[in-house]
Scaffold this motif. Structure first.
Motif, PDB file in Angstrom:
ATOM      1  N   LYS A 179      -2.807   2.757   2.331  1.00 27.69           N
ATOM      2  CA  LYS A 179      -3.430   1.970   3.404  1.00 27.69           C
ATOM      3  C   LYS A 179      -4.537   2.778   4.074  1.00 27.69           C
ATOM      4  N   LEU A 180      -4.273   4.073   4.310  1.00 30.30           N
ATOM      5  CA  LEU A 180      -5.292   4.928   4.916  1.00 30.30           C
ATOM      6  C   LEU A 180      -6.505   5.079   3.994  1.00 30.30           C
ATOM      7  N   ALA A 181      -6.249   5.052   2.679  1.00 23.77           N
ATOM      8  CA  ALA A 181      -7.338   5.158   1.712  1.00 23.77           C
ATOM      9  C   ALA A 181      -7.973   3.802   1.413  1.00 23.77           C
ATOM     10  N   ARG A 182      -7.516   2.756   2.138  1.00 22.49           N
ATOM     11  CA  ARG A 182      -8.028   1.394   1.971  1.00 22.49           C
ATOM     12  C   ARG A 182      -7.799   0.878   0.557  1.00 22.49           C
ATOM     13  N   ARG A 183      -6.596   1.142   0.048  1.00 20.60           N
ATOM     14  CA  ARG A 183      -6.184   0.664  -1.262  1.00 20.60           C
ATOM     15  C   ARG A 183      -5.016  -0.301  -1.102  1.00 20.60           C
ATOM     16  N   ASP A 184      -4.809  -1.129  -2.113  1.00 18.40           N
ATOM     17  CA  ASP A 184      -3.677  -2.055  -2.086  1.00 18.40           C
ATOM     18  C   ASP A 184      -2.363  -1.286  -2.171  1.00 18.40           C
ATOM     19  N   PRO A 185      -1.294  -1.803  -1.563  1.00 21.24           N
ATOM     20  CA  PRO A 185       0.005  -1.128  -1.656  1.00 21.24           C
ATOM     21  C   PRO A 185       0.571  -1.213  -3.073  1.00 21.24           C
ATOM     22  N   LEU A 186       1.628  -0.448  -3.309  1.00 18.41           N
ATOM     23  CA  LEU A 186       2.288  -0.473  -4.613  1.00 18.41           C
ATOM     24  C   LEU A 186       2.810  -1.878  -4.913  1.00 18.41           C
ATOM     25  N   GLU A 187       2.687  -2.280  -6.180  1.00 23.06           N
ATOM     26  CA  GLU A 187       3.162  -3.618  -6.555  1.00 23.06           C
ATOM     27  C   GLU A 187       4.683  -3.710  -6.521  1.00 23.06           C
ATOM     28  N   ARG A 188       5.340  -2.583  -6.709  1.00 26.20           N
ATOM     29  CA  ARG A 188       6.808  -2.567  -6.729  1.00 26.20           C
ATOM     30  C   ARG A 188       7.304  -1.298  -6.059  1.00 26.20           C
ATOM     31  N   PRO A 189       8.457  -1.329  -5.405  1.00 19.02           N
ATOM     32  CA  PRO A 189       8.982  -0.122  -4.760  1.00 19.02           C
ATOM     33  C   PRO A 189       9.475   0.885  -5.790  1.00 19.02           C
ATOM     34  N   VAL A 190       9.519   2.132  -5.370  1.00 17.98           N
ATOM     35  CA  VAL A 190      10.057   3.187  -6.235  1.00 17.98           C
ATOM     36  C   VAL A 190      11.575   3.022  -6.308  1.00 17.98           C
ATOM     37  N   ARG A 191      12.114   3.160  -7.515  1.00 19.38           N
ATOM     38  CA  ARG A 191      13.550   2.977  -7.705  1.00 19.38           C
ATOM     39  C   ARG A 191      14.263   4.320  -7.790  1.00 19.38           C
ATOM     40  N   LEU A 192      15.556   4.295  -7.491  1.00 18.15           N
ATOM     41  CA  LEU A 192      16.351   5.525  -7.445  1.00 18.15           C
ATOM     42  C   LEU A 192      16.392   6.218  -8.804  1.00 18.15           C
ATOM     43  N   GLY A 193      16.583   5.441  -9.874  1.00 19.42           N
ATOM     44  CA  GLY A 193      16.660   6.040 -11.200  1.00 19.42           C
ATOM     45  C   GLY A 193      15.397   6.799 -11.567  1.00 19.42           C
ATOM     46  N   GLU A 194      14.247   6.254 -11.201  1.00 14.45           N
ATOM     47  CA  GLU A 194      12.974   6.915 -11.493  1.00 14.45           C
ATOM     48  C   GLU A 194      12.835   8.210 -10.700  1.00 14.45           C
ATOM     49  N   MET A 195      13.235   8.187  -9.442  1.00 17.53           N
ATOM     50  CA  MET A 195      13.142   9.399  -8.630  1.00 17.53           C
ATOM     51  C   MET A 195      14.073  10.483  -9.162  1.00 17.53           C
ATOM     52  N   LEU A 196      15.266  10.092  -9.587  1.00 16.29           N
ATOM     53  CA  LEU A 196      16.217  11.079 -10.114  1.00 16.29           C
ATOM     54  C   LEU A 196      15.706  11.683 -11.418  1.00 16.29           C
ATOM     55  N   LEU A 197      15.221  10.844 -12.328  1.00 17.83           N
ATOM     56  CA  LEU A 197      14.738  11.356 -13.606  1.00 17.83           C
ATOM     57  C   LEU A 197      13.472  12.192 -13.426  1.00 17.83           C
ATOM     58  N   GLY A 198      12.541  11.695 -12.603  1.00 18.11           N
ATOM     59  CA  GLY A 198      11.313  12.452 -12.365  1.00 18.11           C
ATOM     60  C   GLY A 198      11.590  13.794 -11.709  1.00 18.11           C
ATOM     61  N   SER A 199      12.513  13.819 -10.748  1.00 16.31           N
ATOM     62  CA  SER A 199      12.864  15.072 -10.073  1.00 16.31           C
ATOM     63  C   SER A 199      13.595  16.021 -11.026  1.00 16.31           C
TER      64      SER A 199
END
Length: 336
Positions: A179-199
């Motif tokens: 929003k600060l960069a004047r861009r559209d928000p994410l189309e979908r929220p980040v999911r728990l499985g993705e955060m766990l695997l990425g981390s």
């Protein structure tokens, strides 16, 4: 007048050339000291440390790919490798934005929207820095009194950083920055499985970087069963400290200072600076090797062949006239 597409292509090339120039300068500027440092280590040690550093970089690449796929843009491995390897040269340009800008522009070639690319990069950065502080907080208090005394405040940030990796917190933070960069928000929220695997992949990267530094420490006289834990924590702490120094390209100076401070009590006199310098040069060469290989193997999006015509949609102006027999088709049998 130059079209927007051509202008953006020129910008991408200029960013890569500028990054290569700063990268080359960082190597040449310390050439004599680098030669002296490498003379104290065997070729197998240097090759092993180089390979471990490459593996750490690949672990972080895969972490970024997980986040980008989770946001809606899965990429083939070759495309991921090309985009990430080339864009990482941008970190050698003063300021922290050039790697991000280059990555967004390269990803655009694969129809990845800039907000999505921006968001995935922020997620990957949050995962790497958050887990890095956690790795340092777990390993260094048990192995380095100097680190506890000098960087105690970073250890306090580790639980906060890990809490900030919760999907709801991360989604809110990324949308705020967009929003600060004047861009559209994410189309979908980040999911728990993705955060766990990425981390998890980010932690795998830290483990390989720990092996990278451990081999160098052992080569200059470091020993003891806890050395690999100390080396892993030292690298994680040094990298995060360098990352927080915004203007330093690639964390130059800040990373080496933190690394030397942590390693001084456990290595012979003069050895910590040798290790820090060798680590910097090996990982710089690893970044250059990744970028060079990415250019060689390609991975660009397929371009349509202008000479081919689709049977379902013939090109305008080439349609057969009404009542004209089209060659190459089979005539139906006539009734007698």
């Amino acid at each position: 007048m130059i079209s927007k597409a051509v202008a953006m292509r020129i910008l991408r090339v200029l960013l890569v050339v500028l990054a290569l120039a700063f990268c080359a300068y960082s190597l040449v500027d310390q050439w004599d000291a680098t030669v002296r440092a490498f003379e104290q280590m065997s070729v197998p040690t240097l090759l092993g440390s180089f390979a471990a550093g490459l593996a750490g970089l690949v672990g972080w690449m895969l972490s970024w790919r997980v986040f980008l796929a989770g946001l809606g843009s899965p990429l083939p491995l070759k495309a991921m490798y090309r985009i990430n390897s080339i864009s990482q040269l941008g970190k050698y340009v003063p300021g922290k934005v050039w790697a991000l800008v280059t990555q967004m522009e390269l990803a655009k070639e694969y129809d990845v929207p800039r907000p999505r690319s921006f968001g995935s990069t922020l997620l990957a950065m949050a995962a790497s820095q958050g887990t890095g502080l956690a790795v340092a907080a777990v390993t260094l208090p048990l192995t380095s009194e100097t680190a506890r005394q000098r960087y105690w405040w970073l250890f306090l940030l580790a639980p906060l950083m890990l809490a900030c990796l919760h999907p709801k917190v991360v989604t809110w933070a990324v949308n705020l920055l967009l929003k600060l960069a004047r861009r559209d928000p994410l189309e979908r929220p980040v999911r728990l499985g993705e955060m766990l695997l990425g981390s998890f992949l980010a932690v795998v990267g830290w483990a390989f970087f720990g092996v990278h530094l451990w081999l160098l420490c052992a080569a200059v006289g470091g020993d003891g069963p806890g050395l690999i834990f100390l080396a892993t924590g030292a690298y994680a702490l040094a990298f995060v400290a360098g990352f927080l120094v915004f203007i330093a390209p690639g964390g130059i100076g800040a990373r080496e200072t933190a690394m030397v401070l942590v390693l001084t009590p456990v290595l012979p006199a003069g050895a910590p600076i040798v290790v820090a310098l060798a680590s910097r040069v090996l990982l710089t060469i690893a970044d250059l090797a990744n970028a060079g290989l990415a250019v060689l193997i390609g991975g660009r999006p397929p371009k349509p062949d202008s000479g081919e015509r689709s049977a379902e949609a013939p090109a305008e102006g080439n349609e057969p006239e009404p009542g004209t027999l089209v060659t190459g088709t089979q005539l139906s049998e006539t009734k007698e």
